[in-house]
Design an enzyme around this catalytic site. Structure first.
Site, PDB file in Angstrom:
ATOM      1  N   GLY A  15       0.838  -1.212   0.000  1.00  9.18           N
ATOM      2  CA  GLY A  15       0.000   0.000   0.000  1.00  9.18           C
ATOM      3  C   GLY A  15       0.864   1.249   0.000  1.00  9.18           C
ATOM      4  O   GLY A  15       1.875   1.306   0.692  1.00  9.18           O
ATOM      5  N   ASP A  22       5.365  -5.139   5.795  1.00 13.24           N
ATOM      6  CA  ASP A  22       5.941  -6.455   6.090  1.00 13.24           C
ATOM      7  C   ASP A  22       6.040  -7.369   4.865  1.00 13.24           C
ATOM      8  O   ASP A  22       7.012  -8.115   4.713  1.00 13.24           O
ATOM      9  CB  ASP A  22       5.202  -7.140   7.250  1.00 13.24           C
ATOM     10  CG  ASP A  22       3.720  -7.302   7.003  1.00 13.24           C
ATOM     11  OD1 ASP A  22       3.208  -6.771   5.993  1.00 13.24           O
ATOM     12  OD2 ASP A  22       3.049  -7.970   7.818  1.00 13.24           O
ATOM     13  N   ARG A  38       0.865  -4.949  -5.022  1.00 14.26           N
ATOM     14  CA  ARG A  38       1.130  -6.163  -4.245  1.00 14.26           C
ATOM     15  C   ARG A  38       1.320  -7.255  -5.273  1.00 14.26           C
ATOM     16  O   ARG A  38       0.420  -7.533  -6.054  1.00 14.26           O
ATOM     17  CB  ARG A  38      -0.039  -6.458  -3.303  1.00 14.26           C
ATOM     18  CG  ARG A  38      -0.209  -5.378  -2.243  1.00 14.26           C
ATOM     19  CD  ARG A  38      -1.222  -5.774  -1.185  1.00 14.26           C
ATOM     20  NE  ARG A  38      -1.169  -4.856  -0.070  1.00 14.26           N
ATOM     21  CZ  ARG A  38      -1.929  -3.755   0.057  1.00 14.26           C
ATOM     22  NH1 ARG A  38      -2.819  -3.486  -0.855  1.00 14.26           N
ATOM     23  NH2 ARG A  38      -1.808  -2.962   1.095  1.00 14.26           N
ATOM     24  N   GLU A  86     -10.149  -1.270  11.557  1.00 13.60           N
ATOM     25  CA  GLU A  86     -10.784  -2.201  10.619  1.00 13.60           C
ATOM     26  C   GLU A  86     -10.608  -3.675  11.012  1.00 13.60           C
ATOM     27  O   GLU A  86     -11.456  -4.498  10.705  1.00 13.60           O
ATOM     28  CB  GLU A  86     -10.260  -1.979   9.197  1.00 13.60           C
ATOM     29  CG  GLU A  86      -8.779  -2.270   9.039  1.00 13.60           C
ATOM     30  CD  GLU A  86      -8.271  -2.122   7.605  1.00 13.60           C
ATOM     31  OE1 GLU A  86      -9.082  -1.977   6.684  1.00 13.60           O
ATOM     32  OE2 GLU A  86      -7.039  -2.157   7.427  1.00 13.60           O
ATOM     33  N   ARG A 120      -4.690   7.158   3.099  1.00 12.17           N
ATOM     34  CA  ARG A 120      -3.433   6.789   2.439  1.00 12.17           C
ATOM     35  C   ARG A 120      -2.872   7.915   1.577  1.00 12.17           C
ATOM     36  O   ARG A 120      -1.699   7.853   1.158  1.00 12.17           O
ATOM     37  CB  ARG A 120      -3.674   5.552   1.575  1.00 12.17           C
ATOM     38  CG  ARG A 120      -3.843   4.278   2.372  1.00 12.17           C
ATOM     39  CD  ARG A 120      -2.768   3.262   2.066  1.00 12.17           C
ATOM     40  NE  ARG A 120      -2.780   2.842   0.698  1.00 12.17           N
ATOM     41  CZ  ARG A 120      -3.409   1.756   0.267  1.00 12.17           C
ATOM     42  NH1 ARG A 120      -4.062   0.991   1.107  1.00 12.17           N
ATOM     43  NH2 ARG A 120      -3.348   1.416  -0.995  1.00 12.17           N
ATOM     44  N   THR A 167       4.556   2.339   5.525  1.00 12.86           N
ATOM     45  CA  THR A 167       3.161   1.884   5.599  1.00 12.86           C
ATOM     46  C   THR A 167       2.416   2.746   6.594  1.00 12.86           C
ATOM     47  O   THR A 167       2.987   3.109   7.638  1.00 12.86           O
ATOM     48  CB  THR A 167       3.048   0.399   6.014  1.00 12.86           C
ATOM     49  OG1 THR A 167       1.697   0.130   6.406  1.00 12.86           O
ATOM     50  CG2 THR A 167       3.952   0.043   7.188  1.00 12.86           C
ATOM     51  N   ASP A 180       0.175   1.762   8.446  1.00  8.49           N
ATOM     52  CA  ASP A 180      -0.332   0.930   9.545  1.00  8.49           C
ATOM     53  C   ASP A 180       0.504   0.991  10.830  1.00  8.49           C
ATOM     54  O   ASP A 180       0.016   0.664  11.903  1.00  8.49           O
ATOM     55  CB  ASP A 180      -0.417  -0.534   9.094  1.00  8.49           C
ATOM     56  CG  ASP A 180      -1.393  -0.724   7.944  1.00  8.49           C
ATOM     57  OD1 ASP A 180      -2.288   0.137   7.782  1.00  8.49           O
ATOM     58  OD2 ASP A 180      -1.260  -1.709   7.206  1.00  8.49           O
ATOM     59  N   ALA A 238     -11.549  10.868  20.935  1.00  9.72           N
ATOM     60  CA  ALA A 238     -12.635   9.896  20.735  1.00  9.72           C
ATOM     61  C   ALA A 238     -13.117   9.363  22.086  1.00  9.72           C
ATOM     62  O   ALA A 238     -12.332   9.215  23.026  1.00  9.72           O
ATOM     63  CB  ALA A 238     -12.144   8.744  19.869  1.00  9.72           C
ATOM     64  N   LYS A 258     -23.027  14.914  27.835  1.00  9.65           N
ATOM     65  CA  LYS A 258     -22.313  14.858  26.542  1.00  9.65           C
ATOM     66  C   LYS A 258     -23.311  14.973  25.409  1.00  9.65           C
ATOM     67  O   LYS A 258     -24.397  14.384  25.472  1.00  9.65           O
ATOM     68  CB  LYS A 258     -21.564  13.525  26.417  1.00  9.65           C
ATOM     69  CG  LYS A 258     -20.220  13.538  27.100  1.00  9.65           C
ATOM     70  CD  LYS A 258     -19.351  12.400  26.612  1.00  9.65           C
ATOM     71  CE  LYS A 258     -18.013  12.411  27.318  1.00  9.65           C
ATOM     72  NZ  LYS A 258     -16.892  12.362  26.444  1.00  9.65           N
ATOM     73  N   ARG A 286      19.080  11.029  -4.290  1.00  6.43           N
ATOM     74  CA  ARG A 286      20.064  12.127  -4.227  1.00  6.43           C
ATOM     75  C   ARG A 286      21.285  11.750  -3.386  1.00  6.43           C
ATOM     76  O   ARG A 286      22.402  12.122  -3.732  1.00  6.43           O
ATOM     77  CB  ARG A 286      19.395  13.410  -3.710  1.00  6.43           C
ATOM     78  CG  ARG A 286      18.412  13.944  -4.752  1.00  6.43           C
ATOM     79  CD  ARG A 286      18.141  15.407  -4.613  1.00  6.43           C
ATOM     80  NE  ARG A 286      17.323  15.852  -5.724  1.00  6.43           N
ATOM     81  CZ  ARG A 286      16.553  16.916  -5.711  1.00  6.43           C
ATOM     82  NH1 ARG A 286      16.491  17.670  -4.624  1.00  6.43           N
ATOM     83  NH2 ARG A 286      15.849  17.258  -6.765  1.00  6.43           N
ATOM     84  N   HIS A 338     -22.228  14.589  22.050  1.00  6.92           N
ATOM     85  CA  HIS A 338     -21.765  13.866  20.863  1.00  6.92           C
ATOM     86  C   HIS A 338     -20.842  12.724  21.278  1.00  6.92           C
ATOM     87  O   HIS A 338     -20.218  12.774  22.341  1.00  6.92           O
ATOM     88  CB  HIS A 338     -21.040  14.803  19.911  1.00  6.92           C
ATOM     89  CG  HIS A 338     -19.946  15.583  20.571  1.00  6.92           C
ATOM     90  ND1 HIS A 338     -19.995  16.951  20.713  1.00  6.92           N
ATOM     91  CD2 HIS A 338     -18.800  15.190  21.158  1.00  6.92           C
ATOM     92  CE1 HIS A 338     -18.911  17.359  21.346  1.00  6.92           C
ATOM     93  NE2 HIS A 338     -18.182  16.302  21.626  1.00  6.92           N
TER      94      HIS A 338
HETATM   95  O1  F6P Z   1      -1.419  -1.603   4.570  1.00  5.49           O
HETATM   96  C1  F6P Z   1      -2.042  -0.406   4.268  1.00  5.49           C
HETATM   97  C2  F6P Z   1      -3.541  -0.608   4.122  1.00  5.49           C
HETATM   98  O2  F6P Z   1      -4.114   0.645   3.820  1.00  5.49           O
HETATM   99  C3  F6P Z   1      -4.232  -1.255   5.289  1.00  5.49           C
HETATM  100  O3  F6P Z   1      -4.473  -0.370   6.348  1.00  5.49           O
HETATM  101  C4  F6P Z   1      -5.490  -1.771   4.637  1.00  5.49           C
HETATM  102  O4  F6P Z   1      -5.984  -2.886   5.341  1.00  5.49           O
HETATM  103  C5  F6P Z   1      -5.017  -2.165   3.275  1.00  5.49           C
HETATM  104  O5  F6P Z   1      -3.805  -1.467   3.040  1.00  5.49           O
HETATM  105  C6  F6P Z   1      -6.000  -1.866   2.178  1.00  5.49           C
HETATM  106  O6  F6P Z   1      -5.473  -2.376   1.011  1.00  5.49           O
HETATM  107  P1  F6P Z   1      -6.042  -2.015  -0.440  1.00  5.49           P
HETATM  108  O7  F6P Z   1      -5.581  -0.636  -0.773  1.00  5.49           O
HETATM  109  O8  F6P Z   1      -5.411  -3.032  -1.319  1.00  5.49           O
HETATM  110  O9  F6P Z   1      -7.522  -2.093  -0.364  1.00  5.49           O
END
Ligand code: F6P
Length: 344
Positions: free
Chosen positions: A36, A128, A97, A247, A277, A150, A152, A211, A238, A50, A240
């Site tokens: 990703g 990874d 990938r 995920e 991203r 990444t 993540d 949050a 509160k 560079r 809100h």
């Molecule tokens: O590893 C980065 C990531 O954005 C993860 O957080 C997410 O699970 C995954 O890639 C989503 O992958 P794709 O862009 O292939 O849907």
């Protein structure tokens, strides 16, 4: 400098992480981004290219991650190839990938391409899966260095991966906007964030955006208990509620429906998705990527191979990729408890 470029014989360990060494000095270096995309990858490419050119190397951009090695799609890079990219999200080299690279034949084809192109070393930027690819190349005799890129932040050997800081900033900004509408409508928002099996995006973003609840894959949760806390908060004034759900923790649709049923509060789900991203990298990501990119070249100069660049404290590290991948990623309990305390 010439001596510094020399790599010595196979299986000779230098500085604890120099696993394989050759008689030939590195002259031509390939660079690729894989997995990703993450904000800051371009900043790392720029620093690698560079710094490499500064030290007299020829630099080659490999396109679409490991696909570029299998399909032989590459471009020579000079200082101008990386102009104006420091501030850009994504990756100018494209990314993918590559399942074909997961086979012995795939790795073999990559090695043949590199040999044909006279590329002596490859610097990879990714997560990874990308690191495992770099380890395979290293095992096949190719000099490699890996840079963690990444959103993540799921590589336990390093405090930070390139892209994480920008991603949590994006979540923070999105939550601010959701909070406005949440408060106006006295609604609850469940916000799903990325991270695969890692709760860092949810936890860090939860802390910096206030949050009420953070749901992460590393920790069990009880919906009735969450509902009870929400109801108590409502009674306590509160107006809100923001619940950040990683995920990898649960199905956000089911979670939202059930929470609405239990609390009887109008609840909406917001999936931030790939917005996390993209975007211009933050100052922290630019600096991290720049330092790590330059360090990757330094590792090649001292003859390292099969190493991953990381950050501990504010100090850059280099350790064998296999060792880096073996470090289990752990959620910070200290931050998790702090998020609980501050949400009440
Ligand atoms: O590893 C980065 C990531 O954005 C993860 O957080 C997410 O699970 C995954 O890639 C989503 O992958 P794709 O862009 O292939 O849907």
């Amino acid at each position: 400098m010439f001596l510094a470029l020399l790599k010595f014989h196979a299986d000779l360990a230098i500085g604890g992480y120099n696993e394989r060494v050759k008689e030939e000095p590195v002259k031509r270096i390939g660079i690729l981004t894989s997995g990703g995309d993450a904000p800051g990858m371009n900043a790392a490419i720029r620093a690698v290219v560079r710094t490499g050119i500064y030290h007299g190397y020829e630099m080659i951009g490999i396109e679409r991650g490991y696909h570029g090695l299998i399909d032989d799609t590459m471009v020579p890079m000079n200082s101008r190839s990386v102009s104006e990219i420091l501030q850009r999200g994504g990756t100018i080299l494209k990314t993918a990938r590559c399942t074909a690279f997961n086979s012995v034949e795939g790795v073999q084809r990559a090695v043949e391409t590199l040999r044909r192109r006279n590329i002596d070393a490859v610097i990879v930027i990714g997560g990874d899966g990308t690191f495992r690819g770099a380890q395979d190349l290293h095992d096949a005799g190719v000099t490699t260095v890996a840079i963690p890129g990444t959103i993540d932040n799921d590589l336990g050997y390093t405090d930070l991966t390139i892209g994480f800081d920008t991603a949590i900033t994006t979540v923070m900004e999105s939550v601010s906007k959701l909070r406005d509408t949440s408060s106006s409508h006295e609604r609850m928002f469940v916000v799903e964030v990325m991270g695969r099996n890692c709760g860092d995006i949810a936890l860090f973003a939860g802390l910096i955006s206030g949050a009420e609840e953070v749901i992460v894959p590393e920790m069990e949760f009880s919906l009735p208990e969450i509902a009870e806390r929400v109801n108590k908060g409502m009674q306590g004034g509160k107006s809100h509620f923001i619940i950040l759900v990683a995920e990898g923790a649960t199905d956000p649709y089911e979670f939202t429906k059930e929470l609405e049923r239990l609390t009887q509060i109008n609840t909406r789900l917001a999936v931030i998705g790939h917005l996390q991203r993209g975007g211009s990298p933050s100052a922290t990501d630019r600096l991290l990527a720049t330092r790590m990119g330059a360090r990757a070249i330094e590792e090649l100069r001292i003859g390292s191979s099969g190493v991953a660049i990381g950050l501990r404290g504010n100090v850059l590290t280099a350790k064998p990729i296999a060792e880096a991948l073996a470090v289990r990623d752990r959620l910070s309990m200290e931050l998790y408890r702090l998020a609980e305390i501050l949400a009440r």
